[in-house]
Scaffold this motif. Structure first.
Motif, PDB file in Angstrom:
ATOM      1  N   SER A 127       0.520  -1.052   0.023  1.00  0.00           N
ATOM      2  CA  SER A 127       0.331   0.181  -0.091  1.00  0.00           C
ATOM      3  C   SER A 127       1.531   1.282  -0.059  1.00  0.00           C
ATOM      4  O   SER A 127       1.966   1.447   0.549  1.00  0.00           O
ATOM      5  CB  SER A 127      -0.982   0.124   1.266  1.00  0.00           C
ATOM      6  N   VAL A 128       0.837   2.025  -1.181  1.00  0.00           N
ATOM      7  CA  VAL A 128       1.835   3.515  -0.968  1.00  0.00           C
ATOM      8  C   VAL A 128       0.779   4.438  -1.011  1.00  0.00           C
ATOM      9  O   VAL A 128      -0.593   4.431  -1.438  1.00  0.00           O
ATOM     10  CB  VAL A 128       3.297   3.197  -2.259  1.00  0.00           C
ATOM     11  N   GLN A 129       1.555   5.450  -1.530  1.00  0.00           N
ATOM     12  CA  GLN A 129       0.783   6.664  -1.567  1.00  0.00           C
ATOM     13  C   GLN A 129       0.730   7.229  -3.234  1.00  0.00           C
ATOM     14  O   GLN A 129       1.502   6.380  -3.722  1.00  0.00           O
ATOM     15  CB  GLN A 129       1.810   7.820  -0.521  1.00  0.00           C
ATOM     16  N   PRO A 130      -0.426   8.040  -2.646  1.00  0.00           N
ATOM     17  CA  PRO A 130       0.113   8.414  -4.631  1.00  0.00           C
ATOM     18  C   PRO A 130       0.890   9.206  -5.032  1.00  0.00           C
ATOM     19  O   PRO A 130       1.720   9.995  -3.557  1.00  0.00           O
ATOM     20  CB  PRO A 130      -1.330   9.902  -4.516  1.00  0.00           C
ATOM     21  N   MET A 131       1.407   9.985  -6.444  1.00  0.00           N
ATOM     22  CA  MET A 131       2.531  10.603  -6.138  1.00  0.00           C
ATOM     23  C   MET A 131       2.499  11.492  -6.001  1.00  0.00           C
ATOM     24  O   MET A 131       1.467  12.413  -5.622  1.00  0.00           O
ATOM     25  CB  MET A 131       2.405  10.347  -8.117  1.00  0.00           C
ATOM     26  N   ASN A 132       3.623  12.851  -5.711  1.00  0.00           N
ATOM     27  CA  ASN A 132       3.129  13.862  -4.840  1.00  0.00           C
ATOM     28  C   ASN A 132       3.561  15.366  -5.854  1.00  0.00           C
ATOM     29  O   ASN A 132       4.442  16.011  -5.636  1.00  0.00           O
ATOM     30  CB  ASN A 132       3.928  14.220  -3.362  1.00  0.00           C
ATOM     31  N   THR A 133       3.376  14.791  -6.807  1.00  0.00           N
ATOM     32  CA  THR A 133       3.130  15.947  -8.228  1.00  0.00           C
ATOM     33  C   THR A 133       2.209  15.197  -8.274  1.00  0.00           C
ATOM     34  O   THR A 133       1.358  14.062  -9.005  1.00  0.00           O
ATOM     35  CB  THR A 133       4.681  16.446  -9.130  1.00  0.00           C
ATOM     36  N   GLU A 134       1.146  16.902  -9.875  1.00  0.00           N
ATOM     37  CA  GLU A 134      -0.092  16.512 -10.072  1.00  0.00           C
ATOM     38  C   GLU A 134       0.832  15.338 -11.338  1.00  0.00           C
ATOM     39  O   GLU A 134       1.308  15.495 -12.464  1.00  0.00           O
ATOM     40  CB  GLU A 134      -0.566  17.496 -10.868  1.00  0.00           C
ATOM     41  N   VAL A 186      -4.162   4.763  -4.025  1.00  0.00           N
ATOM     42  CA  VAL A 186      -4.756   5.503  -4.383  1.00  0.00           C
ATOM     43  C   VAL A 186      -4.429   6.657  -4.938  1.00  0.00           C
ATOM     44  O   VAL A 186      -3.311   7.358  -4.629  1.00  0.00           O
ATOM     45  CB  VAL A 186      -6.195   6.631  -3.382  1.00  0.00           C
ATOM     46  N   PRO A 210      -5.349  10.050  -7.160  1.00  0.00           N
ATOM     47  CA  PRO A 210      -6.275  11.772  -7.048  1.00  0.00           C
ATOM     48  C   PRO A 210      -5.779  12.210  -8.948  1.00  0.00           C
ATOM     49  O   PRO A 210      -4.340  12.519  -8.771  1.00  0.00           O
ATOM     50  CB  PRO A 210      -5.826  12.539  -6.055  1.00  0.00           C
TER      51      PRO A 210
END
Lengths: 993, 993
Positions: A22-29, A54, A56
């Motif tokens: 389980s990882v985080q979204p990319m921290n750039t758009e 996830v 966005p």
């Protein structure tokens, strides 16, 4: 009520349980979870990787100020990557839906072909969109390349569209009403951001700033690649992409710039991918290397003792095949099996093939238990050479015997064409059916290929979609075949949602019954018939019909989207019938594969037929499909209302913001050019005053509907909506039609403008595009034709060939007019190139329509006046068998051939001496005086026919190559004149043999 | 084993259960979760908001190539915001730790003062870092402002440092070994990104690109604000901040640029916050408005029937108070209660106050049950005026009676100073103890304030930390007081981890026993004593001692960090003893609040004493604290090794990459200037050859240790490490010391350089800074002093005053030398300003040290030679009571006063006529010839003393303002000469009164 945050948590938990990080979204758009390093980079190289997160996903283009119930500039993806693909990803996915509380038995969950490609990432894959009761909820892709590099390990990507799923589960009709968390609605939570970011992307983002950002980002990415750092380079690639998307949403990207930007990003992604792969190798693959698939071992089987012939059934089980591929693949498989079987001595009966989305079936009846035994003879030396006069075997005989592994004494004799040879004869035993079938079908399966093939976790196989099981029975026996990692057995698979999804089949003869009993209709013809029948019944229930003939292509598709068709009747609100029919049917057919239901007079009823798969809960699935259609119609109605609320000139003004190309200006510029050119063309043709008035009005509106929201959404409605909106805007019927016709034909074979004003605008539109692009981007070469110049050429030709009024248009002159309108200079040679290009397309279109090549070539010289060329062709087709015409062609041909190329047609009649040449001179003079250079072929024949006799007489009596130069020149000039009379009518040289 | 991804999921689940929205990280790089719109924007305005999310936090400065076991350029925060703060956020937090499986009873979990501020966000708050066995695992903050705007609703932010928590829970010593998911180590997962992003941030990021990005981002943010869009503006603010951080990590931000950039970001965040608030209002607060706290109702209580005096106990329960605040607040509260009580008629005994981190206790013994009853008389008109001669009451008497609500007949009489008046006398009843105490203590609690106050969910209160309960008992009775939302009761709270954390107390007399029985030591003196005693015992167990006197400040702190001190002895590996002692003790004291343990000779032992709170599991907590210290020492050792592996010149070279200010160049430039100035100062003082050689060597090294990693990490070790590293680098003891002393004093009251070379470098360092900044940024005004110029001035003065060898340095000349070195021109007037500024600081330092203002002012004229000024002051202090000196001062004063300001001292002796004025002329001439202008005061007195008689004689006999202008001018010139002899020695005007 499952809230949105609960759903995300459940998906995370479910996939973590399947070994995903389980990882985080990319921290750039990013525009999609695929861009995240956890997908893009990790899909490369040999390391295993399972991840879920996830994402966005920001799509500036989807900005709607939060007003659209279904579209958000930031929507939530849940992204899963499984590498290597586990072989059962579809089932894992279905289980994840169950984890969300979705009853996958009651619902209609389907995998509908949808291939995916990201030019900027140099990434593509094959797969599906997953439909839940007609709603696209997930993208499911087997990656094939990333950064332009082949995926080394197979990797499957599953991307859930979270808002859509939640809206369906919660039964709400706008994102705003989603219960994100207990008591908190999504609209309350994100409404402001949706509005403001929409404002930013659509209206307020500073274009120069974003251009600078794009430049800075790509440059920094390049620098990082130069110093060997793929990770920061990748980050800047993502930022570049977002800056590009912002510019695009602001309408600030010209088509040519788009290509350049994509090229730049693609090159970066390629370098990033390369560098990532080598860095991982240098690091010694920290996550290890995924194990290779091992070759399958065929089942141990012994053929039942019998001499009876039995049925053979081969079933190749696949993940959902594209509708266009399944029948072709089944047919090819059947042919392969039959051809290979015919090459053996195994007796067999008829072969049939069937196909569903998930299986290719070959049935061969009456396959014998064994090949016949047979005698094989090998011819040796002639008898005379095999034994010497003492009857002793010669060296040749000994050598032959040795080569055959026999003693000389064992040699036989054979007679062939009256000559006797020594020979070796063997009795060979036929192989068992299982042996033969195993070999034949193993090879046949190995040949399976489709138009577009993919790879999955079995590196030795490639097909349209993964092959997952092999069923092969001869009578009661498993045919022990293998294909790389797969071995055949007697198990087939029913629907995934069946109570018992895998069943054993006792004998081949029972196979069809077993699958039929499970509800699966393997015979596509039968499925199609059933669907049609049930559609008709359902439609009748509301007093309507489904026009099965008109919907033939759609029916073909549907037939290969289901194994067990369950048509159901759905309804939509009558108020949507106020929308133009084209809108309603485009959405039904193209987006939803629903069949429209019509009343007796052909009008649409507020009903549709959707065809589900399997024994679903009809009411549930109907409700789902109806909700999807409602949402789509609501969208369309929203746009339709908004568009109709605007004056036509305001819509037209929006074209100012759409760039056509950087050099050729905005779409408004282009529309103005098209109009102006249309008016100039009108000056060249005969038209009524009414037609002229219509045209004058239409030129001010042409293409205005491309400024409308509905056309932005459903681009295939360009022109159609123009007609609607123009009529609504108070324009005359004729003007509305003319504007609509300006966009015709949309594709090859499509309807053509019927009115002259429409036809003129259509031609003007296409010629403007062709000339402008030829002068800037150049004419298309190879397969690359980003601006669809070829289609424009074919369209212009089709229109010019369709109306006699347009016969007066000479492309050479008309292209020059189009060139004058361009904002860039167009060289004359460029127009020659264009004309040549058009000629080739004309000729090609004739041959594709069945015209013999030599005739097509013969008339292509007249492609500049397509109507005339067509007439010429028609007359030529009639003429070619006519003796007089043949004589004329021969005469002109003789003249052409003897005159050196480039020799001018002039001569001094006084130089001619022989009576026959003077006769010819006279004939030429007369013909020329009577002949219009634009004459049709029949006229030409009639007038020029009188040349045949004097030409023939000339060749009979005159020696052209006289010693006297003056005389020789005059004679050649005379013949050249004949040649030139024929020039421009036909390419006579094509008529020779 | 709880994996990292499990931990994140559990925290999400736990907080979702507390009504938090689970949202995604910000999709642009942020330094901390606070920057996320879900915190920054949502903390503003009246809407309620609860949210929890993971935030991968990117801090380019923390880049370590993945080599440091504890530091990552991207670390994972788990962020929670509760708005309004729920009143029990600490308990919710502890429960969240329990949800992670942490036994909060066995572990030592503490809330240690840590206030937080983000200049760029215009955001600050008060709160704590949470320690788990000495490990900082969470930041806990009550926001007070965001975007420079007061937080309207209270909001608490809880930020978990996830990697740290997981490392502790998993017992691993490097992030690489964290089990992120079953079988997947964190290092395998993120190692490459850590390395590459570190490379980017530290080495490869293009500086010009990032500067351009910063400009583009801030400009775009500004544009979005102009069009009223706070959301995209906020996004660009985040991007600006990241670009700034990248530049900073690349060493490309000069101090002045830093201030400008922060100013820009702060202005943006302010505008964003303003705009966000008004947009939310326009939108009608989609999430509603949080309800206001309602005023508390006092408990219904009736005083027990008794006439006995009882004890009164007031306990104000707080969340953990800062150690510096608790005792002051308790004392103030005690004073308030006592003073207010004294103003009533309620008899009471002695007042005591106690304080712990969580409670302020006021105990008043023997508080009477009631106030004494008393008689109150109101004086009316004189008796004579009250009744007429008929004995009838006058109008005055009637009016008085009416005003007092009495009949005239009821009027009494009273005598006052022998006059009789009519009067009204009332018998008034004393109030009950409960009434008096309720009023007194209610008001006293309302006055609670600390040096830095915060607001929480009760808008009427403000204090250092939230007040959570009020305990107020008089004997058996609850004193029914309230303070805004709080009402008193008889419940006190024990340790949060007690089995019964809230207990009722029967009587005030039992209070101390009840809390003592629960282990809480409310008396700080007792706690301090206990801690000291136990520390000594624990240290003795390893043959060591804790120097309680030397650690007095630390002990004070610790006393207020625990309620129930549980000192425990920890050990660390002996190998860390190789590190410099300053490193070891700085880490222990400053970072960990551990007490160092020393052997008999004062050397460090590999042990420490940590003081935990409550009945924790000692072994568990010891292990935790040891692990924390090990990690910190490992870090330090890593840097120490790396630093010592580098030649001193290489460390010195690194100063090139550190910008001092844009105009004043790099730190290397500054170090060079300091060295050069040091050498020039050396030319002005007397020093030995050895000293000169030491200085010559030291100037090439001064400040070199600021290029070391350890000093970058622990900045307070600047100079200390220089000495260490210099010695290690083979420099002489004297050189090592001189370089170290160049950084002294570090703060006011700190040790001063002992050696002359060290002192010269120290002075040179400070003067370079002062002059350079005065010429560029300007001298500090108000409270803003970003470059600590004031501290530099005080430091320079302290050094100059400390060594007689430096007496020769005249600041006016020395500042000019410093000015010559600057890379910018320094105006002469600027140096005057600087000298004036130094003078003021000198004078201020004298008054702060207790010198009477007039004496300080008197000698401040000599601040340019501080040594001489000090001597002068000393002599002056002795002289002021001396009559001769007073006569001299008076004489000089008389001269000064009569001569108009600016009148020159010159005169023609021949113009003088009177004998006394000729005598004075002679005396002046002689004194002037004998007096050195830099003479000390005693010398001056001795020489100038002879002026007293002639001056007095002059004034007795001569009329200065003679009519003849020439004569008058000569006399004034003569007196001005006397005045000028005194000038520069003292400001005589200060000695008048």
């Amino acid at each position: 009520m499952l809230t949105m945050q609960d759903a995300l948590a459940r998906l995370s938990e479910y996939w973590a349980g399947q070994g995903c990080l389980s990882v985080q979204p990319m921290n750039t758009e990013v525009g999609a979870g695929t861009w995240n390093a956890a997908t893009f980079l990790r899909s490369l190289g040999p390391e295993p990787w399972r991840v879920a997160y996830v994402e966005p996903s920001v799509r500036p283009d989807d900005s709607r100020y939060g007003d659209n119930p279904n579209r958000l500039q930031t929507h939530t993806q849940f992204q899963v990557v499984l590498k290597p693909e586990p072989g059962n990803a579809q089932q894992l996915y279905l289980d994840s839906l169950a984890a969300l509380g979705i009853d996958v038995v009651a619902h209609d969950v389907r995998f509908v072909e949808d291939n995916w490609t990201s030019p900027a990432l140099g990434m593509w894959g094959l797969g599906w969109e997953v439909w839940l009761d007609g709603l696209e909820i997930t993208q499911f892709t087997y990656f094939q390349q990333a950064g332009g590099i082949n995926i080394e390990q197979s990797a499957v990507e599953i991307t859930y569209g979270v808002e859509r799923i939640i809206m369906a589960l919660q039964g709400v009709t706008t994102f705003k009403d989603i219960e994100y968390a207990p008591g908190v609605r999504y609209g309350e939570m994100i409404g402001q951001a949706e509005y403001e970011m929409s404002r930013y992307y659509l209206d307020d983002a500073d274009i120069e700033t974003n251009r600078s950002l794009f430049e800075l980002y790509t440059a920094e990415a390049g620098r990082m690649l130069d110093v060997g750092l793929p990770v920061p380079a990748h980050g800047y690639l993502l930022k570049s992409s977002h800056a590009f998307n912002v510019l695009d949403a602001r309408g600030a990207v010209a088509t040519a710039d788009r290509a350049a930007a994509f090229g730049r990003m693609r090159r970066l992604s390629r370098r990033i991918a390369d560098l990532w792969i080598s860095r991982r190798e240098e690091l010694g693959y920290p996550l290890g290397i995924a194990p290779a698939v091992t070759a399958a071992v065929p089942v141990a089987t012994e053929q039942t003792e019998t001499s009876a012939a039995r049925r053979f059934v081969l079933e190749v089980g696949c993940e959902e095949l594209p509708p266009a591929e399944a029948p072709a693949a089944a047919a090819a498989l059947g042919r392969e099996v039959e051809t290979r079987l015919d090459a053996t001595r195994l007796a067999h009966g008829a072969t049939r093939v069937y196909a569903t989305p998930r299986r290719l079936v070959v049935v061969v009846d009456d396959v014998a238990a064994r090949e016949e035994d047979f005698t094989r003879s090998m011819k040796g030396p002639k008898l005379a050479a095999a034994y010497d006069k003492n009857g002793e075997p010669t060296g040749a005989a000994k050598g032959f015997a040795r080569s055959q592994g026999r003693e000389v004494a064992e040699l036989d004799r054979m007679d062939l064409d009256g000559v006797t040879y020594v020979a070796v004869t063997r009795q060979e035993q036929g192989r068992s059916a299982l042996d033969v079938l195993a070999e034949v079908t193993g090879r046949a399966v190995g040949t399976l290929r489709s138009a577009k093939n993919m790879r999955w976790n079995d590196p030795a196989l490639a097909f349209s979609r993964p092959i997952r099981w092999l069923f092969a029975l001869w009578g009661p026996d498993v045919v022990p075949m293998t294909a790389s990692g797969l071995a055949s057995d007697r198990q087939t698979r029913l629907l995934r949602t069946s109570e018992q999804p895998v069943v054993s089949v006792a004998t081949a003869e029972q196979y069809l019954d077993v699958v039929a009993a499970a509800g699966i209709v393997v015979d596509p013809a039968e499925r199609r018939r059933l669907i049609g029948e049930q559609c008709a019944e359902l439609a009748a229930a509301v007093g309507g019909t489904v026009d099965l003939a008109a919907e033939s292509r759609l029916l073909d598709q549907i037939t290969y989207l289901v194994e067990q068709p369950t048509p159901l009747l759905g309804a939509f609100s009558e108020r949507y019938l106020e929308l133009p029919e084209a809108v309603l049917t485009t959405v039904m057919r193209k987006h939803q594969r629903y069949l429209p239901v019509r009343d007796a007079s052909g009008g649409l009823l507020p009903s549709f037929v959707a065809v589900a798969n399997g024994p679903i809960d009809v009411d549930l699935v109907r409700a789902g499909n109806e909700a999807v259609l409602r949402a789509r119609y609501e969208d369309a109605a929203f746009f339709y209302r908004a568009d109709r609320g605007m004056p036509l000139p305001a819509l037209r003004d929006r074209l100012e913001n759409l760039t056509f190309t950087e050099e050729l200006g905005s779409m408004a510029d282009r529309a103005s050019r098209v109009g102006a050119l249309g008016m100039r063309l009108a000056g060249l043709v005969t038209m009524t005053d009414d037609e002229r008035k219509t045209l004058e009005r239409a030129v001010g509106l042409v293409k205005f509907d491309q400024g409308s929201q509905l056309v932005t959404e459903l681009t295939s409605l360009a022109g159609i909506m123009a007609e609607e909106y123009a009529r609504h805007g108070g324009e005359s019927e004729e003007v509305a039609v003319a504007i609509a016709e300006a966009e015709m034909p949309r594709a090859s074979g499509d309807a053509l403008p019927a009115s002259l004003p429409g036809a003129l605008l259509s031609v003007a539109d296409r010629l403007d595009l062709i000339v402008g692009l030829a002068a800037t981007a150049g004419l298309p070469t190879g397969s690359s034709d980003p601006f669809a110049v070829r289609r424009a050429v074919l369209g212009a030709l089709a229109v010019l060939r369709s109306q006699s009024a347009l016969a007066a248009l000479d492309l050479r002159a008309v292209l020059a007019l189009a060139a004058e309108q361009q904002p860039v200079p167009v060289a004359l040679e460029k127009l020659d190139e264009v004309l040549e290009f058009i000629s080739q397309r004309y000729e090609q279109s004739l041959t594709e329509a069945g015209t013999p090549t030599h005739l097509a070539r013969a008339v292509a010289v007249r492609a500049g006046r397509p109507w005339l060329a067509d007439l010429t062709l028609k007359q030529l087709a009639a003429a070619v068998t006519d003796e007089d015409f043949q004589s004329l062609a021969t005469a002109i041909g003789r003249c052409s051939r003897i005159v050196p190329a480039g020799h001018p047609a002039g001569y001094q009649p006084g130089d001619l001496v022989e009576p026959v040449e003077l006769d010819l001179h006279q004939a030429v003079t007369q013909v020329r005086s009577e002949l219009d250079p634009e004459a049709d072929l029949d006229t030409f024949r009639r007038v020029a026919g009188r040349l045949v006799v004097p030409v023939n007489a000339f060749f009979d009596e005159v020696f052209v190559m006289a010693d006297a130069p003056q005389l020789r020149a005059a004679r050649l000039g005379l013949l050249a004149s004949v040649r030139d009379l024929g020039e421009g009518v036909l390419d006579w040289s094509q008529l020779r043999g």
